[in-house]
Design a protein around this motif. Structure first.
Motif, PDB file in Angstrom:
ATOM      1  N   ALA A  34       0.792  -1.235   0.000  1.00 31.22           N
ATOM      2  CA  ALA A  34       0.000   0.000   0.000  1.00 31.22           C
ATOM      3  C   ALA A  34       0.826   1.288   0.000  1.00 31.22           C
ATOM      4  CB  ALA A  34      -0.974  -0.008   1.170  1.00 31.22           C
ATOM      5  N   PRO A  35       1.848   1.448   0.856  1.00 35.17           N
ATOM      6  CA  PRO A  35       2.610   2.701   0.805  1.00 35.17           C
ATOM      7  C   PRO A  35       3.327   2.918  -0.523  1.00 35.17           C
ATOM      8  CG  PRO A  35       2.971   1.608   2.898  1.00 35.17           C
ATOM      9  CD  PRO A  35       2.231   0.642   2.020  1.00 35.17           C
ATOM     10  N   ILE A  36       3.888   1.848  -1.070  1.00 29.46           N
ATOM     11  CA  ILE A  36       4.577   1.960  -2.365  1.00 29.46           C
ATOM     12  C   ILE A  36       3.570   2.237  -3.470  1.00 29.46           C
ATOM     13  CG2 ILE A  36       5.974   0.712  -4.059  1.00 29.46           C
ATOM     14  CD1 ILE A  36       7.254  -0.751  -1.655  1.00 29.46           C
ATOM     15  N   LEU A  37       2.432   1.575  -3.415  1.00 26.85           N
ATOM     16  CA  LEU A  37       1.362   1.791  -4.387  1.00 26.85           C
ATOM     17  C   LEU A  37       0.933   3.263  -4.382  1.00 26.85           C
ATOM     18  CD1 LEU A  37      -0.699   0.371  -6.331  1.00 26.85           C
ATOM     19  CD2 LEU A  37      -2.199   0.249  -4.355  1.00 26.85           C
ATOM     20  N   ALA A  38       0.773   3.837  -3.199  1.00 25.97           N
ATOM     21  CA  ALA A  38       0.353   5.237  -3.096  1.00 25.97           C
ATOM     22  C   ALA A  38       1.394   6.175  -3.692  1.00 25.97           C
ATOM     23  CB  ALA A  38       0.096   5.596  -1.636  1.00 25.97           C
ATOM     24  N   ILE A  39       2.648   5.891  -3.456  1.00 27.26           N
ATOM     25  CA  ILE A  39       3.718   6.738  -3.999  1.00 27.26           C
ATOM     26  C   ILE A  39       3.714   6.681  -5.524  1.00 27.26           C
ATOM     27  CG2 ILE A  39       6.231   7.017  -4.188  1.00 27.26           C
ATOM     28  CD1 ILE A  39       6.403   6.010  -1.284  1.00 27.26           C
ATOM     29  N   VAL A  40       3.659   5.482  -6.082  1.00 28.50           N
ATOM     30  CA  VAL A  40       3.696   5.314  -7.535  1.00 28.50           C
ATOM     31  C   VAL A  40       2.462   5.925  -8.184  1.00 28.50           C
ATOM     32  CG1 VAL A  40       3.733   3.626  -9.400  1.00 28.50           C
ATOM     33  CG2 VAL A  40       5.188   3.297  -7.406  1.00 28.50           C
ATOM     34  N   GLN A  41       1.270   5.688  -7.608  1.00 29.33           N
ATOM     35  CA  GLN A  41       0.040   6.206  -8.196  1.00 29.33           C
ATOM     36  C   GLN A  41      -0.025   7.728  -8.168  1.00 29.33           C
ATOM     37  OE1 GLN A  41      -3.109   4.213  -6.073  1.00 29.33           O
ATOM     38  NE2 GLN A  41      -3.321   2.710  -7.702  1.00 29.33           N
ATOM     39  N   SER A  42       0.643   8.349  -7.218  1.00 34.32           N
ATOM     40  CA  SER A  42       0.594   9.806  -7.124  1.00 34.32           C
ATOM     41  C   SER A  42       1.725  10.475  -7.892  1.00 34.32           C
ATOM     42  CB  SER A  42       0.650  10.232  -5.658  1.00 34.32           C
ATOM     43  OG  SER A  42       1.903   9.883  -5.106  1.00 34.32           O
ATOM     44  N   GLY A  43       2.430   9.741  -8.693  1.00 30.75           N
ATOM     45  CA  GLY A  43       3.501  10.329  -9.481  1.00 30.75           C
ATOM     46  C   GLY A  43       4.758  10.562  -8.668  1.00 30.75           C
ATOM     47  N   MET A  44       5.066   9.637  -7.783  1.00 31.90           N
ATOM     48  CA  MET A  44       6.254   9.650  -6.940  1.00 31.90           C
ATOM     49  C   MET A  44       6.224  10.754  -5.869  1.00 31.90           C
ATOM     50  SD  MET A  44       7.451   6.969  -8.139  1.00 31.90           S
ATOM     51  CE  MET A  44       8.984   6.723  -7.302  1.00 31.90           C
ATOM     52  N   ASP A  45       5.041  11.090  -5.395  1.00 36.23           N
ATOM     53  CA  ASP A  45       4.902  12.018  -4.265  1.00 36.23           C
ATOM     54  C   ASP A  45       5.129  11.219  -2.989  1.00 36.23           C
ATOM     55  OD1 ASP A  45       4.306  13.959  -2.436  1.00 36.23           O
ATOM     56  OD2 ASP A  45       2.189  14.144  -2.986  1.00 36.23           O
ATOM     57  N   ILE A  46       6.258  11.457  -2.348  1.00 39.71           N
ATOM     58  CA  ILE A  46       6.656  10.670  -1.188  1.00 39.71           C
ATOM     59  C   ILE A  46       5.663  10.835  -0.034  1.00 39.71           C
ATOM     60  CG2 ILE A  46       8.167  11.825   0.491  1.00 39.71           C
ATOM     61  CD1 ILE A  46       9.143   8.812  -1.399  1.00 39.71           C
ATOM     62  N   ARG A  47       4.973  11.968   0.027  1.00 39.44           N
ATOM     63  CA  ARG A  47       3.992  12.200   1.105  1.00 39.44           C
ATOM     64  C   ARG A  47       2.809  11.256   1.001  1.00 39.44           C
ATOM     65  NH1 ARG A  47       2.699  18.171  -0.176  1.00 39.44           N
ATOM     66  NH2 ARG A  47       2.764  17.171  -2.198  1.00 39.44           N
ATOM     67  N   ALA A  48       2.585  10.712  -0.170  1.00 44.08           N
ATOM     68  CA  ALA A  48       1.441   9.820  -0.379  1.00 44.08           C
ATOM     69  C   ALA A  48       1.558   8.530   0.432  1.00 44.08           C
ATOM     70  CB  ALA A  48       1.291   9.493  -1.860  1.00 44.08           C
ATOM     71  N   CYS A  49       2.762   8.134   0.803  1.00 47.60           N
ATOM     72  CA  CYS A  49       2.907   6.898   1.588  1.00 47.60           C
ATOM     73  C   CYS A  49       2.352   7.062   2.998  1.00 47.60           C
ATOM     74  CB  CYS A  49       4.353   6.431   1.626  1.00 47.60           C
ATOM     75  SG  CYS A  49       5.418   7.406   2.694  1.00 47.60           S
ATOM     76  N   LEU A  50       2.158   8.295   3.424  1.00 45.63           N
ATOM     77  CA  LEU A  50       1.609   8.524   4.763  1.00 45.63           C
ATOM     78  C   LEU A  50       0.121   8.193   4.847  1.00 45.63           C
ATOM     79  CD1 LEU A  50       3.384  11.860   5.702  1.00 45.63           C
ATOM     80  CD2 LEU A  50       3.963   9.547   6.437  1.00 45.63           C
ATOM     81  N   ILE A  51      -0.607   8.353   3.751  1.00 49.84           N
ATOM     82  CA  ILE A  51      -2.057   8.115   3.770  1.00 49.84           C
ATOM     83  C   ILE A  51      -2.388   6.677   4.166  1.00 49.84           C
ATOM     84  CG2 ILE A  51      -4.151   8.066   2.358  1.00 49.84           C
ATOM     85  CD1 ILE A  51      -3.284  10.869   3.169  1.00 49.84           C
ATOM     86  N   PRO A  52      -1.834   5.630   3.524  1.00 53.16           N
ATOM     87  CA  PRO A  52      -2.175   4.276   3.959  1.00 53.16           C
ATOM     88  C   PRO A  52      -1.710   3.969   5.387  1.00 53.16           C
ATOM     89  CG  PRO A  52      -0.821   4.196   1.976  1.00 53.16           C
ATOM     90  CD  PRO A  52      -1.012   5.620   2.322  1.00 53.16           C
ATOM     91  N   ILE A  53      -0.588   4.547   5.778  1.00 56.41           N
ATOM     92  CA  ILE A  53      -0.088   4.314   7.140  1.00 56.41           C
ATOM     93  C   ILE A  53      -1.020   4.957   8.162  1.00 56.41           C
ATOM     94  CG2 ILE A  53       1.817   4.819   8.726  1.00 56.41           C
ATOM     95  CD1 ILE A  53       3.679   4.568   6.215  1.00 56.41           C
ATOM     96  N   ILE A  54      -1.424   6.206   7.912  1.00 55.94           N
ATOM     97  CA  ILE A  54      -2.356   6.897   8.804  1.00 55.94           C
ATOM     98  C   ILE A  54      -3.693   6.170   8.841  1.00 55.94           C
ATOM     99  CG2 ILE A  54      -3.698   9.025   9.075  1.00 55.94           C
ATOM    100  CD1 ILE A  54      -1.182  10.524   8.059  1.00 55.94           C
ATOM    101  N   ASN A  55      -4.176   5.731   7.683  1.00 55.27           N
ATOM    102  CA  ASN A  55      -5.443   5.005   7.635  1.00 55.27           C
ATOM    103  C   ASN A  55      -5.367   3.688   8.414  1.00 55.27           C
ATOM    104  OD1 ASN A  55      -6.734   6.965   6.168  1.00 55.27           O
ATOM    105  ND2 ASN A  55      -6.444   5.955   4.213  1.00 55.27           N
ATOM    106  N   PHE A  56      -4.245   3.016   8.345  1.00 56.59           N
ATOM    107  CA  PHE A  56      -4.062   1.781   9.111  1.00 56.59           C
ATOM    108  C   PHE A  56      -4.119   2.065  10.608  1.00 56.59           C
ATOM    109  CE2 PHE A  56      -1.337  -1.283  11.306  1.00 56.59           C
ATOM    110  CZ  PHE A  56      -1.982  -2.455  10.979  1.00 56.59           C
ATOM    111  N   ILE A  57      -3.442   3.121  11.030  1.00 60.75           N
ATOM    112  CA  ILE A  57      -3.440   3.488  12.448  1.00 60.75           C
ATOM    113  C   ILE A  57      -4.846   3.851  12.910  1.00 60.75           C
ATOM    114  CG2 ILE A  57      -2.604   5.210  14.103  1.00 60.75           C
ATOM    115  CD1 ILE A  57       0.043   5.205  12.447  1.00 60.75           C
ATOM    116  N   ILE A  58      -5.578   4.596  12.098  1.00 55.68           N
ATOM    117  CA  ILE A  58      -6.964   4.949  12.431  1.00 55.68           C
ATOM    118  C   ILE A  58      -7.806   3.675  12.564  1.00 55.68           C
ATOM    119  CG2 ILE A  58      -9.074   6.013  11.524  1.00 55.68           C
ATOM    120  CD1 ILE A  58      -7.242   8.207  10.337  1.00 55.68           C
TER     121      ILE A  58
END
Length: 85
Positions: A34-58
Motif C-alpha cells: 500500500a505505501p509503495i502503491l500510493a507513492i507510484v500512483q501519485s507520481g512519486m509524491d513521497i507524502r502519499a505513503c503517509l495516507i495508507p499508514i495513517i489510515n491503518f493506524i486509524i
C-alpha cells in the motif's frame, strides 16, 4: 465495520482536497504494498505513503475496543468451561 472505512475515506479525501497529497492518477498493479502503491500512483509524491499508514493506524484505533471486548468474552468463556470441568 462501516465506521472505520468511512473515517479513513474522509481522511483520505480531505488530504487530497487540501492539497496535502497529490491525487492518484497512475494505474498500477494492485499487488504492490500500500505505501509503495500510493507513492507510484501519485507520481512519486513521497507524502502519499503517509495516507495508507495513517489510515491503518486509524483502523487499529477504531477496532481496538472491539478486539478487547471479544478477548474478554473469550477469556470468560474459557474460564467458565474450566470451572465446569
Amino acid at each position: 465495520m462501516i465506521i472505520s472505512h468511512t473515517v479513513t475515506s474522509i481522511v483520505t479525501y480531505e488530504a487530497f482536497a487540501l492539497g496535502l497529497v497529490t491525487k492518484a492518477y497512475i494505474i498500477t498493479p494492485w499487488c504492490l504494498p500500500a505505501p509503495i502503491l500510493a507513492i507510484v500512483q501519485s507520481g512519486m509524491d513521497i507524502r502519499a505513503c503517509l495516507i495508507p499508514i495513517i489510515n491503518f493506524i486509524i483502523g487499529v484505533i477504531i477496532f481496538y475496543p472491539f478486539f478487547k471486548s471479544y478477548e474478554k468474552q473469550e477469556t470468560e468463556k474459557i474460564a467458565s468451561e474450566e470451572e465446569t470441568k
